[in-house]
Design a protein around this motif. Structure first.
Motif, PDB file in Angstrom:
ATOM      1  N   TRP A 175     -65.210  20.047  25.567  1.00  0.00           N
ATOM      2  CA  TRP A 175     -64.010  19.585  26.202  1.00  0.00           C
ATOM      3  C   TRP A 175     -63.855  18.224  26.300  1.00  0.00           C
ATOM      4  CZ3 TRP A 175     -59.854  23.015  27.483  1.00  0.00           C
ATOM      5  CH2 TRP A 175     -58.847  22.527  28.156  1.00  0.00           C
ATOM      6  N   LEU A 176     -63.055  17.523  25.573  1.00  0.00           N
ATOM      7  CA  LEU A 176     -63.158  16.049  25.772  1.00  0.00           C
ATOM      8  C   LEU A 176     -61.949  15.836  26.729  1.00  0.00           C
ATOM      9  CD1 LEU A 176     -64.156  15.169  22.108  1.00  0.00           C
ATOM     10  CD2 LEU A 176     -65.394  14.872  24.351  1.00  0.00           C
ATOM     11  N   GLU A 177     -61.985  15.207  27.720  1.00  0.00           N
ATOM     12  CA  GLU A 177     -60.940  14.914  28.800  1.00  0.00           C
ATOM     13  C   GLU A 177     -60.471  13.509  28.531  1.00  0.00           C
ATOM     14  OE1 GLU A 177     -57.969  15.824  30.974  1.00  0.00           O
ATOM     15  OE2 GLU A 177     -59.360  17.159  29.984  1.00  0.00           O
ATOM     16  N   ALA A 178     -59.417  13.198  27.888  1.00  0.00           N
ATOM     17  CA  ALA A 178     -58.950  11.857  27.702  1.00  0.00           C
ATOM     18  C   ALA A 178     -57.746  11.647  28.365  1.00  0.00           C
ATOM     19  CB  ALA A 178     -58.673  11.740  26.084  1.00  0.00           C
ATOM     20  N   GLY A 179     -57.735  11.754  29.842  1.00  0.00           N
ATOM     21  CA  GLY A 179     -56.712  11.082  30.596  1.00  0.00           C
ATOM     22  C   GLY A 179     -55.365  11.979  30.435  1.00  0.00           C
ATOM     23  N   SER A 180     -55.873  13.420  30.337  1.00  0.00           N
ATOM     24  CA  SER A 180     -54.621  14.158  30.485  1.00  0.00           C
ATOM     25  C   SER A 180     -53.924  14.511  32.042  1.00  0.00           C
ATOM     26  CB  SER A 180     -54.966  15.844  29.865  1.00  0.00           C
ATOM     27  OG  SER A 180     -55.453  16.243  30.794  1.00  0.00           O
ATOM     28  N   CYS A 181     -54.709  14.261  32.834  1.00  0.00           N
ATOM     29  CA  CYS A 181     -54.264  14.428  34.184  1.00  0.00           C
ATOM     30  C   CYS A 181     -54.103  15.821  34.609  1.00  0.00           C
ATOM     31  CB  CYS A 181     -53.100  13.681  34.677  1.00  0.00           C
ATOM     32  SG  CYS A 181     -52.903  12.258  33.955  1.00  0.00           S
ATOM     33  N   SER A 182     -54.349  16.884  33.899  1.00  0.00           N
ATOM     34  CA  SER A 182     -54.195  18.331  34.390  1.00  0.00           C
ATOM     35  C   SER A 182     -55.545  18.906  34.148  1.00  0.00           C
ATOM     36  CB  SER A 182     -53.397  18.712  33.237  1.00  0.00           C
ATOM     37  OG  SER A 182     -53.761  18.726  31.926  1.00  0.00           O
ATOM     38  N   PHE A 183     -56.697  18.277  34.519  1.00  0.00           N
ATOM     39  CA  PHE A 183     -57.823  19.190  34.110  1.00  0.00           C
ATOM     40  C   PHE A 183     -58.266  19.563  35.654  1.00  0.00           C
ATOM     41  CE2 PHE A 183     -61.413  20.714  32.163  1.00  0.00           C
ATOM     42  CZ  PHE A 183     -62.533  20.465  33.361  1.00  0.00           C
ATOM     43  N   SER A 184     -58.386  20.922  35.824  1.00  0.00           N
ATOM     44  CA  SER A 184     -58.870  21.367  36.870  1.00  0.00           C
ATOM     45  C   SER A 184     -60.180  22.433  36.717  1.00  0.00           C
ATOM     46  CB  SER A 184     -57.791  21.746  37.678  1.00  0.00           C
ATOM     47  OG  SER A 184     -58.308  22.913  38.557  1.00  0.00           O
ATOM     48  N   GLU A 185     -61.194  22.100  37.474  1.00  0.00           N
ATOM     49  CA  GLU A 185     -62.307  22.870  37.157  1.00  0.00           C
ATOM     50  C   GLU A 185     -61.869  24.483  37.807  1.00  0.00           C
ATOM     51  OE1 GLU A 185     -65.962  20.487  37.668  1.00  0.00           O
ATOM     52  OE2 GLU A 185     -66.820  22.556  38.178  1.00  0.00           O
ATOM     53  N   ASP A 186     -61.286  24.474  38.857  1.00  0.00           N
ATOM     54  CA  ASP A 186     -61.234  25.771  39.444  1.00  0.00           C
ATOM     55  C   ASP A 186     -60.158  26.575  38.437  1.00  0.00           C
ATOM     56  OD1 ASP A 186     -61.042  24.194  42.764  1.00  0.00           O
ATOM     57  OD2 ASP A 186     -62.525  25.286  41.718  1.00  0.00           O
ATOM     58  N   ARG A 187     -59.084  25.960  37.806  1.00  0.00           N
ATOM     59  CA  ARG A 187     -58.204  26.565  36.976  1.00  0.00           C
ATOM     60  C   ARG A 187     -59.087  27.212  36.003  1.00  0.00           C
ATOM     61  NH1 ARG A 187     -54.996  30.077  37.070  1.00  0.00           N
ATOM     62  NH2 ARG A 187     -53.058  30.182  35.416  1.00  0.00           N
ATOM     63  N   PHE A 188     -59.790  26.239  35.446  1.00  0.00           N
ATOM     64  CA  PHE A 188     -60.806  26.906  34.252  1.00  0.00           C
ATOM     65  C   PHE A 188     -61.545  27.808  34.646  1.00  0.00           C
ATOM     66  CE2 PHE A 188     -61.369  24.222  30.511  1.00  0.00           C
ATOM     67  CZ  PHE A 188     -62.355  24.959  29.941  1.00  0.00           C
ATOM     68  N   ARG A 189     -62.080  27.760  35.743  1.00  0.00           N
ATOM     69  CA  ARG A 189     -63.214  28.973  36.181  1.00  0.00           C
ATOM     70  C   ARG A 189     -62.259  30.170  36.318  1.00  0.00           C
ATOM     71  NH1 ARG A 189     -66.476  26.333  40.063  1.00  0.00           N
ATOM     72  NH2 ARG A 189     -67.503  25.658  38.438  1.00  0.00           N
ATOM     73  N   GLU A 190     -61.085  30.236  36.899  1.00  0.00           N
ATOM     74  CA  GLU A 190     -60.240  31.261  37.024  1.00  0.00           C
ATOM     75  C   GLU A 190     -59.898  32.007  35.775  1.00  0.00           C
ATOM     76  OE1 GLU A 190     -57.149  29.871  40.161  1.00  0.00           O
ATOM     77  OE2 GLU A 190     -56.060  31.002  38.655  1.00  0.00           O
ATOM     78  N   ILE A 191     -59.695  31.257  34.703  1.00  0.00           N
ATOM     79  CA  ILE A 191     -59.056  31.642  33.566  1.00  0.00           C
ATOM     80  C   ILE A 191     -60.416  32.489  32.719  1.00  0.00           C
ATOM     81  CG2 ILE A 191     -58.825  30.954  31.119  1.00  0.00           C
ATOM     82  CD1 ILE A 191     -56.967  28.709  32.332  1.00  0.00           C
ATOM     83  N   LEU A 192     -61.452  31.772  32.947  1.00  0.00           N
ATOM     84  CA  LEU A 192     -62.758  32.281  32.318  1.00  0.00           C
ATOM     85  C   LEU A 192     -63.130  33.704  33.117  1.00  0.00           C
ATOM     86  CD1 LEU A 192     -64.589  31.561  30.425  1.00  0.00           C
ATOM     87  CD2 LEU A 192     -66.225  30.401  31.937  1.00  0.00           C
ATOM     88  N   VAL A 193     -63.044  33.594  34.356  1.00  0.00           N
ATOM     89  CA  VAL A 193     -63.249  35.146  34.790  1.00  0.00           C
ATOM     90  C   VAL A 193     -62.319  36.019  34.713  1.00  0.00           C
ATOM     91  CG1 VAL A 193     -63.203  35.948  37.404  1.00  0.00           C
ATOM     92  CG2 VAL A 193     -64.461  33.844  36.754  1.00  0.00           C
ATOM     93  N   ALA A 194     -61.143  35.676  34.712  1.00  0.00           N
ATOM     94  CA  ALA A 194     -60.079  36.534  34.283  1.00  0.00           C
ATOM     95  C   ALA A 194     -60.143  37.438  32.864  1.00  0.00           C
ATOM     96  CB  ALA A 194     -58.616  35.880  34.532  1.00  0.00           C
ATOM     97  N   ARG A 195     -60.804  36.501  32.184  1.00  0.00           N
ATOM     98  CA  ARG A 195     -61.289  37.041  30.678  1.00  0.00           C
ATOM     99  C   ARG A 195     -62.316  37.931  30.607  1.00  0.00           C
ATOM    100  NH1 ARG A 195     -56.716  35.283  28.640  1.00  0.00           N
ATOM    101  NH2 ARG A 195     -56.750  36.226  26.678  1.00  0.00           N
ATOM    102  N   GLY A 196     -63.111  38.054  31.810  1.00  0.00           N
ATOM    103  CA  GLY A 196     -64.396  38.598  31.838  1.00  0.00           C
ATOM    104  C   GLY A 196     -65.566  37.646  31.549  1.00  0.00           C
ATOM    105  N   GLY A 197     -65.422  36.375  31.794  1.00  0.00           N
ATOM    106  CA  GLY A 197     -66.616  35.547  31.570  1.00  0.00           C
ATOM    107  C   GLY A 197     -67.682  35.374  32.840  1.00  0.00           C
ATOM    108  N   ASP A 198     -68.760  35.024  32.500  1.00  0.00           N
ATOM    109  CA  ASP A 198     -69.720  35.020  33.515  1.00  0.00           C
ATOM    110  C   ASP A 198     -70.410  33.434  33.509  1.00  0.00           C
ATOM    111  OD1 ASP A 198     -72.447  36.585  31.793  1.00  0.00           O
ATOM    112  OD2 ASP A 198     -70.892  35.144  31.149  1.00  0.00           O
TER     113      ASP A 198
END
Lengths: 426, 263
Positions: free
Chosen positions: A124-147
């Motif tokens: 994931w290459l973050e190039a200044g999008s100002c919308s990256f949030s690690e928590d939201r990422f983790r939420e999405i991963l967990v909601a889809r059954g990730g670990d």
């Protein structure tokens, strides 16, 4: 700039070419010279010069293998997957374009989560999008059954400028790359077509993305913002940012609009039979919420309160009254929901089986009430007792009769199986 | 009738055989330009790669569907999808031959198309050199997709080595001297004064190329109001003569079998 000696030419030819004015030392210089001029100035024969050029050309070109299997990653939304084929294809640069807060970063995060769950590494290459949030990422991963193992496959890099972005792209070899968003990094330098260096950075980034996709076989997803469109030729009020040079980088362009629709603007490997197809579909955002549209959360408990649960179901309940031996004794009018829609908040249940053994009759060990159980008709769902639901959330109740005594004959006519099918799945 | 000139060291038999096999690209309006350098100029998504794929497929397909000739495709933008090329060839073969013959004929057609991917101007120049100057005789059709791939990527340093793209175009000139055809896709990279009829053309390639090219096809994607489908309009103009007198218009749609020429 490889020297001629290392390119496989013999020493006499190399020496002869070095005596020219200006001298020819490198492969590039040899190929750049006009053949007729070389024949005139140099003492070598025409045949020898042509053979030398052939050797030099062969040394430049390496062999490249074709990426073997074509795979795709689902976008998390059924409508978008249908629009694209199977999902976002590997080996192409896909561009997501749309006005702000249209759901582009969300869609990218979902694609990254899906890829990680399939076992692929993601950059994931973050190039200044100002919308990256690690928590939201983790939420999405967990909601889809990730670990944690899936989360470990996603690597995040922050690029400060275009050259850093190109460095990350060239150095890594992961099969999935998400870039969010190069327009924030490059657009300030473009100067509206006037700044040559800015355009060169843009071309470098575009080419690096294409190399990763086409030569490396990776799935590259890039996010692009929009600028106002001046000509009235199209029905859209905006056009993709970053200008004409960038439009050639992507083979697939998907536009996400404000009103939760997605349009396919360009797809090079499938002829678009129809004009850009507009799909009305739930966005990934709605599907990732724990409550899909149209459902409410009902709370329920057993009589003593040791068992408490929540269930997502419509507010208009269709329940079944079954007359099999077990249900008749319990008198549990029940409605069926998919297994994923029910959450046990506290307590534990004892299980009783009889007859075919398919149904798992669950009941509270303290008070004996069965708040829900896994029925024979829907092994993939739960049958929740209507009267265990707390008041206030059910707006209407319609009860159908289920002839459990003649179960085999009645089951197909009843239409009960559809209730446990997960609506958000494809 | 376009008379073919005699190539060096060519026997009368091969000359007559060449004369008898018509050179066709599958697009009637373009067939007149065989033997010249043609630019296909258009924005992103206007169908340039599709035109090239269709032309190359027709060139290599066995008779009577195509010309059974060798072709080389320079894929500088990595835009060619091999699966799509296979689909096009298979669909065209299926229309003309039985199912059992499609497989082997498809393989021999695809063997006649040489796809070269170039990641830099040096690789492009080297690949061109091998095509023109190589051990096997040069193919008679060269498709370049696209010419604008290296425009921004070359370092034009004042004291440094000369830029390689003029050398590449000079090699293409040698290719044309053997009576071959060059179809080149040229993206619109600069559009400073857009006109509504999309007739502007801003040149950004060096003189070595503009001297060679005689015709230009301008492609534009339009929405067809009657059927709602996406159709591509193309205008072929001769650059040496004034624009108003000699333009041929045709339009096409993209299908599974390549292009379907409408007019």
């Amino acid at each position: 700039m490889p020297l001629l000696g290392r390119a496989g030419l013999d020493a006499a030819t190399v020496e002869e070419l070095a005596t020219l004015k200006p001298p020819v030392h490198t492969v590039e210089a040899l190929l750049e010279r006009d053949v007729e001029q070389l024949v005139r100035d140099c003492r070598l024969t025409r045949e020898a010069i042509l053979a030398a050029r052939r050797e030099a050309a062969r040394s430049c070109l390496g062999s490249r293998e074709e990426p073997a299997v074509a795979w795709a990653v689902s976008s998390g939304s059924a409508g978008i997957d249908a629009l694209l084929g199977r999902g976002f294809p590997a080996g192409y640069v896909s561009e997501l374009v749309g006005p702000t807060v249209a759901g582009k970063s969300q869609l990218c995060a979902t694609v990254a989560a899906n890829a990680a769950l399939c076992g692929r590494d993601v950059d994931w290459l973050e190039a200044g999008s100002c919308s990256f949030s690690e928590d939201r990422f983790r939420e999405i991963l967990v909601a889809r059954g990730g670990d944690a193992a899936a989360a470990a496959r996603i690597s995040v890099f922050f690029a400060a400028d275009a050259h850093a972005l190109v460095r990350y792209l060239d150095r890594r070899t992961s099969p999935v790359v998400v870039v969010d968003a190069p327009s924030a990094l490059i657009a300030p330098n473009l100067g509206g077509d006037r700044n040559v260096l800015g355009h060169r950075d843009l071309a470098l980034v575009a080419h690096a993305l294409e190399r990763r996709a086409k030569l490396g076989g990776a799935l590259v997803l890039a996010v692009n913002s929009t600028v106002r469109r001046d000509d009235a030729a199209s029905h859209l009020a905006w056009k993709p940012a970053l200008g004409l040079t960038w439009t050639y980088a992507a083979s697939l362009r998907l536009a996400l609009h404000d009103d939760r629709t997605a349009t396919l603007l360009k797809h090079s490997s499938r002829p678009l039979e129809a004009p850009p197809a507009t799909y009305r579909q739930t966005t990934p955002q709605a599907e990732l919420d724990s409550r899909p549209r149209g459902l409410v959360v009902h709370r329920g408990r057993c009589h003593c309160g040791a068992v408490a649960f929540e269930v997502d179901a419509p507010s208009n309940i269709v329940a079944f009254d079954c007359n099999c031996s077990s249900c008749a004794m319990r008198r549990n009018t029940h409605f069926v929901v998919p297994k994923s829609n029910l959450r046990l908040l506290r307590g534990s249940l004892t299980c009783y089986r009889f007859g075919s053994g398919v149904a798992q009759h669950l009941f509270c060990g303290v008070c004996g009430i069965s708040p829900f159980y896994s029925p024979r008709s829907n092994p993939d769902g739960y049958a929740v007792t209507v009267h265990c639901i707390e008041r206030g959330t059910i707006t209407s109740l319609s009860v159908k009769q289920f002839d459990g005594v003649n179960w085999e004959a009645f089951i197909d006519k009843s239409g009960i199986r559809v209730f446990s099918r997960n609506r958000t799945k494809t | 009738m376009f008379l073919l000139s005699l190539a060096p060291d060519e026997s009368a038999r091969t000359y007559l055989r060449r004369l008898r096999r018509p050179r066709s690209f599958g697009i009637p309006a373009l067939d007149a330009v065989a033997g010249e350098a043609v630019e296909i100029y258009g924005e992103s998504g206007s169908g340039k790669t599709e035109v090239l794929m269709h032309a190359v497929a027709t060139w290599a397909l066995p008779e009577p569907v195509g010309g059974r000739r060798e072709a080389v495709y320079f894929d500088n933008d990595f835009r060619l999808c091999r699966r799509r090329l296979r689909t096009i060839v298979e669909a065209r073969l299926r229309a003309a031959f039985d199912e059992s013959e499609v497989g082997p004929r498809r393989d021999e057609t695809l063997a006649r198309i040489n796809v070269v991917r170039c990641a830099s101007t040096l690789e492009f120049l080297a690949a061109l050199e091998l095509v023109v100057n190589g051990d096997t005789p040069a193919p008679s059709l060269c498709a370049v997709d696209s010419l604008g791939a290296f425009v921004w990527r070359e370092d034009k340093v004042a004291d440094g080595p000369p830029s390689l793209s003029p050398a590449a175009f000079r090699t293409i000139a040698r290719f044309l001297a053997n009576d071959a055809t060059v179809l080149a896709a040229k993206p619109v990279l600069f559009n400073n004064k857009p006109r509504p009829d999309s007739s502007t053309h801003e040149e950004y390639l060096p003189r070595e190329w503009t001297r060679l090219v005689k015709r230009r096809v301008r492609v534009v994607a339009v929405e067809d109001a009657s059927s709602g489908k996406r159709v591509f309009d193309a205008r072929l103009c001769d650059l040496e003569k004034p624009a108003s007198s000699t333009t041929t218009n045709f339009s096409f749609a993209v299908t599974d079998a390549g292009l379907a020429v409408i007019t």
